[in-house]
Design an enzyme around this catalytic site. Structure first.
Site, short mmCIF file in Angstrom:
data_model
loop_
_atom_site.label_atom_id
_atom_site.label_comp_id
_atom_site.label_asym_id
_atom_site.label_seq_id
_atom_site.Cartn_x
_atom_site.Cartn_y
_atom_site.Cartn_z
N GLU A 1 -4.86 2.14 -4.21
CA GLU A 1 -3.57 2.44 -4.33
C GLU A 1 -2.91 0.95 -3.64
OE1 GLU A 1 -4.31 4.57 -0.35
OE2 GLU A 1 -5.38 4.35 -2.47
N ASP B 1 0.86 -1.16 -0.06
CA ASP B 1 0.07 0.14 -0.03
C ASP B 1 0.89 1.17 -0.08
OD1 ASP B 1 -3.15 0.91 0.40
OD2 ASP B 1 -1.86 2.07 1.73
#
Length: 468
Positions: free
Chosen positions: A370, A327
């Site tokens: 993301e 992440d």
């Protein structure tokens, strides 16, 4: 064996003259050499068989009556190892078998009475060599079709596009035996070729085209490629140009140096090119369904399907397997500061960086937003840690800029590996290992980000233990 100098342009054919009469044999050899043939000679059936085994003979002019092996004996033995050589039997004795009976009983292509003189013999020679050329063409076509049929399953195997394109080029080279070939598509790569096209990009090249660029091709070569794409028709000349068409759409083009000599070969190539284009289109459609447009990684659904399949096999055979969850740190700040287009630029660069750092067997995907995921088959926890650290360092060092301003990004990574012991419910392992990797990721965030944290299971029923 006698070989005399030719006095005409070479015909490309090799003729073997077999006769126990030295004068007649020498005269016949000279006559054939005037026509440009390479001529071999033998004074007996035994010598003839030896030469046929050692050399590629296209036509044998064979005396029927000789001491030792007769012409009939030679024919029967030759046919046990060479079915393609053309044979014209010659006779000088009226008492020998009638021509129709010899042609019916033996696998020969002519039967010449020596008393009829050399002119009639040369007619038999021309007819037999013409037949030989036809036989060779049919054999080449059949071999080419067999080659294509054997190659087609490999073309239609789901695989990365670049691997498929290289396979297409190598198969064409194998079919033709040519040293240099090139496969071109449009800019951007993977775009569909239309008549309103931009510049080409050379995807794969071999021989003199290795490491070439479109602009390094000669203007004549560029014009040939453009012409073939616009017309949708193959070009046969010093270079062979093959459009790769799926239906009415041209997806790419192949150019091959000096390979094809006749339209029969070109037809085989067109058959192969049609199959290659269908394979390209299938890969493209598969990619549309499974690849995330922004990052270039597989999408969540495709990644989970691959994970479930891999985990099931790993649990059954006790094979180490690991999962990473990545992440981006403070990604919201990137969007807020530079805008969402900058955020998309960062995600695209992140996907490319991850793909470059992984092995061919690893599978990276976009899980959402993301967050990326990586499946590491045949990889224990120790190996997964090494790969995760390599990814973290590579992403931290990315030279990202947006409108002239450097954008610094880092990632946090969580790792989880399958338990080494068999578990009672392997069908639940896939989601469980992702959940543990995700938990390790949040621990990495809690510890300050830009780091790797590993989750370990000491006992399948004992819960999750975080290993820093």
């Amino acid at each position: 064996m006698a070989r005399l100098r030719t006095t005409a342009p070479p015909s490309g054919h090799t003729v073997l003259v077999v006769d126990d009469d030295d004068d007649l044999r020498l005269t016949l050899c000279r006559l054939l050499e005037v026509d440009g043939h390479e001529v071999l000679s033998a004074a007996s059936g035994e010598q003839a068989l030896h030469l046929c085994r050692e050399r590629s003979v296209h036509l044998m002019l064979l005396d029927y009556f000789m001491p030792g092996l007769t012409g009939e004996d030679v024919v029967k033995q030759v046919r046990t190892f060479d079915p393609q050589v053309q044979i014209v039997l010659q006779t000088g004795y009226a008492s020998e078998k009638p021509p129709r009976q010899m042609l019916r009983d033996l696998d020969v292509q002519g039967y010449h009475d020596k008393s009829e003189g050399p002119s009639k013999l040369l007619v038999w020679v021309d007819a037999a060599l013409k037949t030989y050329r036809h036989v060779q063409a049919l054999h080449a076509s059949r071999s080419g079709l067999e080659y294509i049929l054997n190659a087609i399953p490999e073309l239609h195997r789901l695989q990365p596009l670049d691997d498929l394109l290289l396979g297409i080029l190598l198969q064409i080279q194998g079919l033709l035996g040519c040293p240099s070939a090139i496969l071109a598509t449009l800019v951007p790569s993977g775009a569909i070729v239309t008549t309103e096209f931009q510049e080409f990009t050379l995807r794969i090249g071999t021989g003199r085209f290795d490491h070439s660029e479109w602009t390094r091709l000669s203007p004549q070569e560029q014009a040939l490629i453009r012409g073939a794409v616009e017309s949708g028709q193959a070009h046969l000349g010093a270079q062979v140009i093959l459009p790769l068409k799926a239906g009415e759409r041209t997806l790419g083009v192949v150019m091959v140096d000096n390979a094809v000599k006749d339209r029969g070969d070109l037809h085989l190539l067109e058959i192969f090119a049609a199959q290659a284009a269908v394979a390209i289109e299938n890969v493209r459609l598969y990619s549309l369904a499974t690849i995330d447009d922004l990052t270039g990684l597989v999408n969540k659904r495709a990644w989970l399907a691959r994970l479930e399949e891999t985990v099931q096999l790993a649990a059954r055979h006790d094979v180490p397997t690991s999962v990473l969850v990545l992440d981006l740190d403070h990604f919201k700040a990137v969007n807020d500061t530079y805008g969402h287009l900058a955020g998309d630029h960062v995600l695209a660069a992140l996907g490319s960086c991850v793909q470059q750092q992984l092995r061919r067997s690893d599978v990276a995907g976009r899980y959402g937003g993301e967050e990326l995921v990586v499946l590491l088959p045949h990889t224990p926890a120790s190996g997964a840690w090494i790969i995760a650290e390599r990814l973290r360092a590579a992403i931290e060092g990315l030279p990202l800029c947006w409108k002239g301003e450097r954008v610094a990004v880092t990632v946090s990574i969580g790792i989880a590996s399958l338990p080494s012991a068999a578990v009672p419910r392997p069908e639940e392992l896939a989601l469980e290992v992702v959940a543990r990797a995700d938990q390790a990721l949040y621990e990495a965030k809690r510890q300050g980000r830009n780091r790797v944290v590993q989750s370990a299971v000491t006992d399948p029923d004992a819960g999750v233990q975080i290993v820093h």
